[in-house]
Motif scaffolding. Sequence first.
Motif, PDB file in Angstrom:
ATOM      1  N   HIS A 110       4.141  -8.662   7.164  1.00  0.00           N
ATOM      2  CA  HIS A 110       3.250  -7.650   6.599  1.00  0.00           C
ATOM      3  C   HIS A 110       2.769  -6.658   7.663  1.00  0.00           C
ATOM      4  O   HIS A 110       2.811  -5.432   7.452  1.00  0.00           O
ATOM      5  CB  HIS A 110       2.053  -8.340   5.940  1.00  0.00           C
ATOM      6  CG  HIS A 110       1.030  -7.390   5.391  1.00  0.00           C
ATOM      7  ND1 HIS A 110       1.223  -6.662   4.235  1.00  0.00           N
ATOM      8  CD2 HIS A 110      -0.198  -7.015   5.853  1.00  0.00           C
ATOM      9  CE1 HIS A 110       0.174  -5.905   4.007  1.00  0.00           C
ATOM     10  NE2 HIS A 110      -0.705  -6.100   4.971  1.00  0.00           N
ATOM     11  N   SER A 120       5.090  -5.682   2.222  1.00  0.00           N
ATOM     12  CA  SER A 120       3.998  -4.750   2.529  1.00  0.00           C
ATOM     13  C   SER A 120       2.820  -4.883   1.564  1.00  0.00           C
ATOM     14  O   SER A 120       1.777  -4.269   1.781  1.00  0.00           O
ATOM     15  CB  SER A 120       4.516  -3.310   2.486  1.00  0.00           C
ATOM     16  OG  SER A 120       4.972  -2.975   1.186  1.00  0.00           O
ATOM     17  N   GLN A 121       2.950  -5.667   0.505  1.00  0.00           N
ATOM     18  CA  GLN A 121       1.892  -5.747  -0.502  1.00  0.00           C
ATOM     19  C   GLN A 121       0.753  -6.661  -0.083  1.00  0.00           C
ATOM     20  O   GLN A 121      -0.417  -6.300  -0.215  1.00  0.00           O
ATOM     21  CB  GLN A 121       2.484  -6.217  -1.841  1.00  0.00           C
ATOM     22  CG  GLN A 121       3.435  -5.209  -2.466  1.00  0.00           C
ATOM     23  CD  GLN A 121       4.128  -5.759  -3.698  1.00  0.00           C
ATOM     24  OE1 GLN A 121       3.897  -6.903  -4.089  1.00  0.00           O
ATOM     25  NE2 GLN A 121       4.995  -4.956  -4.306  1.00  0.00           N
ATOM     26  N   LYS A 122       1.053  -7.856   0.434  1.00  0.00           N
ATOM     27  CA  LYS A 122       0.015  -8.841   0.752  1.00  0.00           C
ATOM     28  C   LYS A 122       0.234  -9.387   2.154  1.00  0.00           C
ATOM     29  O   LYS A 122       1.375  -9.516   2.613  1.00  0.00           O
ATOM     30  CB  LYS A 122       0.052 -10.002  -0.255  1.00  0.00           C
ATOM     31  CG  LYS A 122      -0.375  -9.613  -1.662  1.00  0.00           C
ATOM     32  CD  LYS A 122      -0.358 -10.823  -2.578  1.00  0.00           C
ATOM     33  CE  LYS A 122      -0.787 -10.450  -4.002  1.00  0.00           C
ATOM     34  NZ  LYS A 122      -0.776 -11.621  -4.900  1.00  0.00           N
ATOM     35  N   SER A 182       9.223  -3.631   0.637  1.00  0.00           N
ATOM     36  CA  SER A 182       8.071  -3.330  -0.209  1.00  0.00           C
ATOM     37  C   SER A 182       7.343  -4.601  -0.623  1.00  0.00           C
ATOM     38  O   SER A 182       6.114  -4.614  -0.754  1.00  0.00           O
ATOM     39  CB  SER A 182       8.517  -2.562  -1.454  1.00  0.00           C
ATOM     40  OG  SER A 182       9.463  -3.323  -2.184  1.00  0.00           O
ATOM     41  N   ARG A 183       8.070  -5.682  -0.791  1.00  0.00           N
ATOM     42  CA  ARG A 183       7.433  -6.948  -1.170  1.00  0.00           C
ATOM     43  C   ARG A 183       6.531  -7.463  -0.046  1.00  0.00           C
ATOM     44  O   ARG A 183       5.426  -7.937  -0.296  1.00  0.00           O
ATOM     45  CB  ARG A 183       8.508  -7.969  -1.511  1.00  0.00           C
ATOM     46  CG  ARG A 183       7.958  -9.316  -1.928  1.00  0.00           C
ATOM     47  CD  ARG A 183       9.051 -10.224  -2.449  1.00  0.00           C
ATOM     48  NE  ARG A 183       8.515 -11.498  -2.898  1.00  0.00           N
ATOM     49  CZ  ARG A 183       9.209 -12.420  -3.547  1.00  0.00           C
ATOM     50  NH1 ARG A 183      10.473 -12.184  -3.846  1.00  0.00           N
ATOM     51  NH2 ARG A 183       8.647 -13.550  -3.912  1.00  0.00           N
ATOM     52  N   THR A 228       5.427  -4.160   8.693  1.00  0.00           N
ATOM     53  CA  THR A 228       5.644  -3.042   7.759  1.00  0.00           C
ATOM     54  C   THR A 228       4.649  -1.919   8.017  1.00  0.00           C
ATOM     55  O   THR A 228       4.984  -0.734   7.882  1.00  0.00           O
ATOM     56  CB  THR A 228       5.513  -3.533   6.311  1.00  0.00           C
ATOM     57  OG1 THR A 228       4.204  -4.083   6.099  1.00  0.00           O
ATOM     58  CG2 THR A 228       6.552  -4.592   6.005  1.00  0.00           C
ATOM     59  N   LYS A 229       3.410  -2.258   8.411  1.00  0.00           N
ATOM     60  CA  LYS A 229       2.448  -1.215   8.785  1.00  0.00           C
ATOM     61  C   LYS A 229       2.922  -0.450  10.012  1.00  0.00           C
ATOM     62  O   LYS A 229       2.788   0.781  10.087  1.00  0.00           O
ATOM     63  CB  LYS A 229       1.080  -1.842   9.069  1.00  0.00           C
ATOM     64  CG  LYS A 229       0.381  -2.436   7.858  1.00  0.00           C
ATOM     65  CD  LYS A 229      -0.986  -2.968   8.292  1.00  0.00           C
ATOM     66  CE  LYS A 229      -1.731  -3.592   7.123  1.00  0.00           C
ATOM     67  NZ  LYS A 229      -3.038  -4.127   7.562  1.00  0.00           N
ATOM     68  N   SER A 287      12.838   0.796   5.693  1.00  0.00           N
ATOM     69  CA  SER A 287      11.911   0.994   4.579  1.00  0.00           C
ATOM     70  C   SER A 287      12.610   0.986   3.221  1.00  0.00           C
ATOM     71  O   SER A 287      11.956   0.795   2.189  1.00  0.00           O
ATOM     72  CB  SER A 287      11.158   2.316   4.759  1.00  0.00           C
ATOM     73  OG  SER A 287      12.065   3.394   4.883  1.00  0.00           O
ATOM     74  N   LYS A 317       5.719   1.956   9.053  1.00  0.00           N
ATOM     75  CA  LYS A 317       5.175   3.118   8.352  1.00  0.00           C
ATOM     76  C   LYS A 317       4.513   4.090   9.323  1.00  0.00           C
ATOM     77  O   LYS A 317       4.571   5.303   9.161  1.00  0.00           O
ATOM     78  CB  LYS A 317       4.162   2.642   7.308  1.00  0.00           C
ATOM     79  CG  LYS A 317       3.708   3.720   6.346  1.00  0.00           C
ATOM     80  CD  LYS A 317       2.711   3.154   5.332  1.00  0.00           C
ATOM     81  CE  LYS A 317       3.340   2.116   4.446  1.00  0.00           C
ATOM     82  NZ  LYS A 317       2.404   1.609   3.410  1.00  0.00           N
ATOM     83  N   THR A 342      -7.927  -8.651  -0.164  1.00  0.00           N
ATOM     84  CA  THR A 342      -7.980  -7.464  -1.010  1.00  0.00           C
ATOM     85  C   THR A 342      -9.416  -7.072  -1.374  1.00  0.00           C
ATOM     86  O   THR A 342      -9.625  -5.997  -1.916  1.00  0.00           O
ATOM     87  CB  THR A 342      -7.176  -7.697  -2.294  1.00  0.00           C
ATOM     88  OG1 THR A 342      -7.708  -8.840  -2.982  1.00  0.00           O
ATOM     89  CG2 THR A 342      -5.712  -7.945  -1.967  1.00  0.00           C
TER      90      THR A 342
END
Length: 974
Positions: free
Chosen positions: A622, A605-607, A602-603, A625-626, A596, A629, A298
């Motif tokens: 992860h 896709s965060q980290k 959503s969990r 998920t990109k 989606s 999208k 991050t």
Amino acid sequence: MNFLRGVMGGQSAGPQHTEAETIQKLCDRVASSTLLDDRRNAVRALKSLSKKYRLEVGIQAMEHLIHVLQTDRSDSEIIGYALDTLYNIISNDEEEEVDDVEEENSTRQSEDLGSQFTEIFIKQPENVTLLLSLLEEFDFHVRWPGVKLLTSLLKQLGPQVQQIILVSPMGVSRLMDLLADSREVIRNDGVLLLQALTRSNGAIQKIVAFENAFERLLDIITEEGNSDGGIVVEDCLILLQNLLKNNNSNQNFFKEGSYIQRMKPWFHVGDENSGWSAQKVTNLHVMLQLVRVLVSPTNPPGATSSCQKAMFQCGLLQRLCTILMATGVPADILTETINTVSEVIRGYQVNQDYFASVNAPSNPPRPAIVVLLMSMVNERQPFVLRCAVLYCFQCFLYKNQKGQGEIVSTLLPSTIDATGNSVSAGQLLCGGLFSTDSLSNWCAAVALAHALQENATQKEQLLRVQLATSIGNPPVSLLQQCTNILSQGDKIDRRGSKIQTRVGLLMLLCTWLSNCPIAVTHFLHNSANVPFLTGQIAENLGEEEQLVQGLCALLLGISIYFNDNSLESYMKEKLKQLIEKRIGKENFIEKLGFISKHELYSRASQKPQPNFPSPEYMIFDHEFTKLVKELEGVITKAIYKSSEEDKKEEEVKKTLEQHDSIVTHYKNMIREQDLQLEELKQQISTLKCQNEQLQTAVTQQVSQIQQHKDQYNLLKVQLGKDNQHQGSYSDGTQVNGIQPEEVGRLREEIEELKNNQELLQSQLAEKDSLIENLKSSQASPGTNEQSSATVSARDSEQIAELKQELATLKSQLNSQSVEITRLQTEKQELLRKTEIFAKSAPAPGESEAGTAAKTTDVEGRLSALLQETKELKSEIKALSEERSAIKEQLDASNSTIAILQNEKNKLEMDVTDSKKEQDDLLVLLADQDQKIFSLKNKLKELGHPVEEEDELESGDQDDEEDEDEDDGKDQGPI
């Protein structure tokens, strides 16, 4: 205050009433007594009552205690008692004997008292400022209670107290002095105070960091024994985390201060593994978390990469890998070390290459990656450890095309070890992919998908992988085997989640087929794949199966969007028609949206780190998920597009590709011309410097010629005087004495002129070579561009200036040659007059013979100089002829440039005209299509039949017949 009195009133009467009266009397003594001893004794009594009767003392005595702090600062004892009393009132951490039968509401009420009293205390910000000033006192009985009281205030109402301290002059600096206190109790409590002060406040964090906090805290950690230290080390590490987490400024300051190098001794693990105490495990765990704070994904990429570089250079990564491969390390430390190594190497090529070279201390040595993958696909290993290994493998492959190629190469037939002595990473991934453990299936599929992430080359290479299913049967491709397992569904008995294996395989296939038309063609070549996907999407299944339906829709959409129409039976348009018939476009898009909308999407896709509470939650990756999208929108548009729009889009893509290639060509050409322009500029600057040097030399020669003229005039005057006194022997002797000296001087001057002439000749040759270089650069390719024409025009101007300078130099040389000739003639006249004078004047025989010999010698040298001057003139003439020839060649090249420029302009005009004609034709076609469409609508309105629907039905029947024929032909796997 009224609220607190109400709370007090709710308590039981009786003994409490007596204590309240006692507290009131003590408060009156503190307020009214004139003797310091009386006030001190009263405050001491209040302190003893404050723990048991916290509410009563707080209500009645707080104002008096604050007044004592303001007025009695000279007496450290009463100040200490007052601070201890306030701490007992405000703090909730005191150990009290609590009755087992005490009700819960009274307990909550007691816990709320701290925040209530804190709010009363900080209502006047001067109280906090007063407390900060008391911390400057060195007396232990004042400073230590003050530190504890301020810490309690920050725990109760942290943000409000932080703001008061932030605006207080030198407030943070006073607190930083606590770290330098020689008394360990105050220093350690000062660390706890700074922990509470720096929590979630970036401004205070920066001030503390620039007050040299890093240096002091690292010194304390070293003094306490690094990871072998006690709880003080843990407190210092937590404070360092507060200062560095999500604070880019402090992270940069920490890195530039070379503090990363001081972290290396923390991770020294000795040979003895028996010394893993609980505190050491805790300390090492926090140390690893601190390293992760510096290289967190991050953080800004630039800051992360610089920290990763520093960790490799100082040997910190090597220490972490040593812990990773050591034996006897506790499981939670090993897991956190794997996560830490993962983020230290993530996206940084040098660290990734080093990690690939690390071997486990086994016999024979095995790569660390292979050892970790063995743990990942082993279902007996802890779930948290398997997640950490997967994250490490993902970070190793992140933006590492070299590593991706090495992993895929272990699956290819040419690199597999025929002896079977060693296990490769590819074999472990295949074993996990086809095992009966669903979690191993998912981890292996995701790991293999990361080996293909954003790497079209490896996607194509993976198509070559062949698997031996059983003895006697031909091998099948990895792609075919994945689809076979996917089509079997729940028929194979697996341990774990029902859908986890299918989700993992679908994510692998989606990653594999995206942006790879060749893989899409191989997938569609198996005639069973498309009917399986359409059947899965069209069924009405339960909520658990909706995610599988959405992934099947995504895979089918990828097969349409990245389809290059190389298979006639599965072209884009036919697949769209198939979806419209058997599924329906709206239903297809709805199923696609299940991905989606899933609660775990959503969990994930965060980290980037796969951090799941249990294996059942391990569904999405992860990076996948990109991909979802990115592709969800374009697949939706592709489904609704008509065939005409697809054709137009393909034409537009081709046109854009052509334009891109043209732009790239021109960019390369402009880049080359810029380089040529820079070279020409450097040559021009060099020529200018040389021109300045030549002008300086010409100026010096002009001054020398002027000196020669002056000397010549002086000689003429002297000879005139000598002629007037010809009768005198002494005068004749003087003339005979002076004349050889002047002749020798003239000879030296002539030699200097000759040397200058040679220098000018060499400089003239350098000018000619530079002109030839400029001529060759003008004839180089690229003159067909407008920029090169501009460059050649500038070069022509520079060459013209250089030619003019050369002409000037030549004229100067000619004038010097004329001057030399004139001097020689005048010298000959002087010699002649000298001979006449020598004959007329009486002189001894020896003197006359010596003079004649010297004159003969001078004349011989002068004749030699004249001969050399003639040769130089002939050479200058030849050089001028060569220069004229070069000028003619330059004129010819300029005319060629003009001709090429005219041809280029004509070609550009032709291209422009053709583009205009093409645009006009497109407009006419669009108008014609619109007219046809309107005429069809009119025919429909008038009731005339239109053949469009009949053609579609016949086309659908033909498609079904083609599919039946294909099913009959293609039965076996490819």
